[in-house]
Design a protein around this motif. Structure first.
Motif, mmCIF file in Angstrom:
data_model
loop_
_atom_site.group_PDB
_atom_site.id
_atom_site.type_symbol
_atom_site.label_atom_id
_atom_site.label_comp_id
_atom_site.label_asym_id
_atom_site.label_seq_id
_atom_site.Cartn_x
_atom_site.Cartn_y
_atom_site.Cartn_z
ATOM 1 N N LYS A 93 0.763 -1.238 0.446
ATOM 2 C CA LYS A 93 0.168 0.075 0.056
ATOM 3 C C LYS A 93 1.039 1.791 -0.059
ATOM 4 C CE LYS A 93 -3.771 -0.221 2.496
ATOM 5 N NZ LYS A 93 -4.205 -0.262 4.146
ATOM 6 N N ALA A 94 1.998 1.319 0.870
ATOM 7 C CA ALA A 94 2.636 2.232 0.785
ATOM 8 C C ALA A 94 3.692 1.984 -0.442
ATOM 9 C CB ALA A 94 3.458 2.255 2.222
ATOM 10 N N LEU A 95 4.403 1.806 -0.775
ATOM 11 C CA LEU A 95 5.005 1.212 -2.265
ATOM 12 C C LEU A 95 4.046 1.707 -3.581
ATOM 13 C CD1 LEU A 95 7.727 -1.243 -1.656
ATOM 14 C CD2 LEU A 95 8.300 1.147 -1.666
ATOM 15 N N LEU A 96 3.031 1.373 -3.657
ATOM 16 C CA LEU A 96 2.041 1.796 -5.006
ATOM 17 C C LEU A 96 2.221 3.432 -5.525
ATOM 18 C CD1 LEU A 96 -1.453 -0.726 -4.379
ATOM 19 C CD2 LEU A 96 0.696 -0.747 -6.339
ATOM 20 N N LEU A 127 -6.106 -3.458 -1.605
ATOM 21 C CA LEU A 127 -5.554 -2.834 -2.425
ATOM 22 C C LEU A 127 -5.834 -2.070 -3.625
ATOM 23 C CD1 LEU A 127 -1.915 -4.695 -2.540
ATOM 24 C CD2 LEU A 127 -2.706 -3.316 -0.531
ATOM 25 N N ASN A 128 -5.332 -0.905 -3.687
ATOM 26 C CA ASN A 128 -6.005 -0.590 -4.209
ATOM 27 C C ASN A 128 -5.321 -0.540 -6.031
ATOM 28 O OD1 ASN A 128 -7.237 1.782 -6.552
ATOM 29 N ND2 ASN A 128 -5.851 3.435 -5.747
ATOM 30 N N LEU A 129 -5.399 -1.943 -6.896
ATOM 31 C CA LEU A 129 -4.407 -2.250 -7.369
ATOM 32 C C LEU A 129 -5.588 -1.515 -9.507
ATOM 33 C CD1 LEU A 129 -4.512 -5.669 -6.589
ATOM 34 C CD2 LEU A 129 -3.080 -3.394 -6.535
ATOM 35 N N PRO A 130 -4.712 -1.877 -10.329
ATOM 36 C CA PRO A 130 -5.342 -1.306 -11.289
ATOM 37 C C PRO A 130 -6.069 -2.056 -12.241
ATOM 38 C CG PRO A 130 -2.858 -1.366 -11.395
ATOM 39 C CD PRO A 130 -3.100 -2.070 -10.131
ATOM 40 N N ILE A 152 5.724 0.849 -7.939
ATOM 41 C CA ILE A 152 5.313 0.127 -7.224
ATOM 42 C C ILE A 152 4.803 -1.186 -9.127
ATOM 43 C CG2 ILE A 152 4.647 -1.191 -5.573
ATOM 44 C CD1 ILE A 152 6.563 -3.368 -4.459
ATOM 45 N N PRO A 153 5.501 -2.056 -9.152
ATOM 46 C CA PRO A 153 4.690 -2.909 -10.899
ATOM 47 C C PRO A 153 3.843 -4.134 -9.572
ATOM 48 C CG PRO A 153 6.944 -3.465 -10.475
ATOM 49 C CD PRO A 153 7.228 -1.996 -9.793
ATOM 50 N N VAL A 154 2.602 -3.722 -9.927
ATOM 51 C CA VAL A 154 1.749 -4.759 -9.801
ATOM 52 C C VAL A 154 2.168 -6.028 -10.580
ATOM 53 C CG1 VAL A 154 -0.719 -4.819 -8.682
ATOM 54 C CG2 VAL A 154 0.362 -3.187 -8.488
ATOM 55 N N PRO A 155 1.956 -6.633 -9.722
ATOM 56 C CA PRO A 155 1.941 -8.105 -10.414
ATOM 57 C C PRO A 155 0.805 -8.579 -11.356
ATOM 58 C CG PRO A 155 2.744 -8.610 -8.247
ATOM 59 C CD PRO A 155 1.994 -7.489 -8.084
ATOM 60 N N GLU A 156 0.923 -8.983 -12.470
ATOM 61 C CA GLU A 156 0.032 -8.980 -13.797
ATOM 62 C C GLU A 156 -0.255 -10.596 -13.551
ATOM 63 O OE1 GLU A 156 2.261 -6.979 -17.266
ATOM 64 O OE2 GLU A 156 3.740 -7.967 -15.566
#
Length: 361
Positions: A179-182, A211-214, A186-190
């Motif tokens: 959460k701190a690195l997003l 998490l606030n993921l794409p 930091i690249p979110v795992p695909e």
């Protein structure tokens, strides 16, 4: 006398009409033959190729020989990412370090030679489970030769062990780190891979849910049978049925061919280290063959992660429960099936008829 088309007009017409159809079938057949020779398993389940793996140093501190695994804390050191420049940086690049790293990792694949690919693996160990508590309670020797073969004792259940409260907290700590690195890129795992053992799926959920993921990188975990801990004897490493997993972890997509019962686990034979490494190499071959993504998350176990690190030529690096180690991996396709190790005796001590009275250190 020559027989021209006018003598048998219907027959010649049928032949001419069938030529395009035969040609289409021929092309399809050739496609599947060629495709099968390069990317599909043979009829006996053995691939006609495998990958040679190499850890690429210079990106994460855990891969460097001077990093002490006992004192290193990935939580306080940006997952271990080395602060450096890349050949893909712009002249006046002010991008965050993680964004520059992602651009560089993708560029490695774009310029790689034929048959070579690069992936960034986030290898996460599950948080503390009740089997970890039991082993500490009884001692490793007594655990290995007696207690581990039971489903539980003294009010503790460790059959396909759940996380303890501490283990849940360890996974939540990693969630806070993500959460701190997003916001810092930091690249979110695909792709999210997870062991089908309960403690690993619980850890992955606590790590990535919320998490606030794409939108194109949502947390949709895939259960991989081969991503498990050493198989056999220890009941904590015997997975639940597929029906139970689908009911309890309905969001986990079990891979094709996932059996209802645990057909790999046996009560009288524990998988030796050489066989475990071979199993995890097969898992990597499967992933590198079928998954075109660059950034992958694998939530698993200490023994499985240790075998993966060995398979990719990484230095030994022990993880505490809840620990995560990222690494950059180069994979080169090699013709021929992977060499299978010879059968070895069951790993661990012989069973004890009763709990040992003296617990050796």
């Amino acid at each position: 006398m020559l027989l021209g088309p006018s003598i048998f007009p219907g027959r010649f017409c049928n032949i001419n009409r069938s030529i395009p159809i035969l040609f289409a079938f021929t092309v399809l057949a050739l496609f599947f033959v060629m495709h099968g020779a390069t990317s599909m398993e043979g009829e006996d389940g053995i691939r006609p190729f495998h990958f040679k793996y190499t850890t690429v140093k210079g990106y994460f501190l855990q891969s460097e020989d001077g990093t002490d695994p006992l004192s290193f804390d990935f939580r306080n050191q940006n997952f271990g990412l080395i602060d450096r420049e890349y050949d893909t940086d712009g002249a006046d690049s002010k991008e965050e370090q993680w964004r520059r790293f992602e651009a560089h990792a993708r560029r490695l694949n774009e310029k790689s030679e034929n048959g070579v690919q690069y992936k960034v693996l986030f290898l996460g160990r599950h948080g503390q489970g009740w089997h970890n508590v039991a082993e500490e309670k009884y001692g490793t020797h007594a655990w290995d030769c007696y207690w581990s073969m039971l489903d539980g004792a003294d009010g503790i259940t460790w059959l396909d062990a759940n996380l303890t409260g501490l283990g849940q907290g360890q996974a939540t700590d990693v969630n806070e780190l993500w959460k701190a690195l997003l916001p810092k890129g930091i690249p979110v795992p695909e792709t999210f891979y997870v062991s089908p053992l309960t403690r690993a799926m619980e850890t992955a959920d606590l790590t990535f849910k919320g998490l606030n993921l794409p939108e194109d990188r949502r947390y949709d975990p895939i259960g991989k049978e081969l991503l498990r801990e050493a198989i056999g004897v220890h009941t904590c490493d015997r997975r639940s049925t597929a029906s139970h997993i689908r009911k309890t972890f309905s969001h986990v997509k079990l891979e094709h061919g996932f059996s209802e019962e645990d057909t790999l686990w046996t009560a009288d034979y524990r998988e030796p280290a050489s066989a475990r490494k071979y199993r995890l190499e097969q898992l990597l071959d499967d992933i590198f063959e079928s998954d075109g993504n660059v950034f992958l998350s694998l939530t698993s176990h200490s023994g499985a992660i240790g075998s993966i690190l060995e398979a990719i030529g990484h230095r030994p690096f022990g993880l505490e429960t809840g620990g995560v180690i990222p690494t950059v991996v180069r994979a080169e396709k090699v013709h021929g099936e992977r060499a299978k190790p010879p059968h070895e005796p069951s790993e661990g001590p012989l069973p004890c008829a009763s709990p040992p009275e003296v617990l050796p250190n």
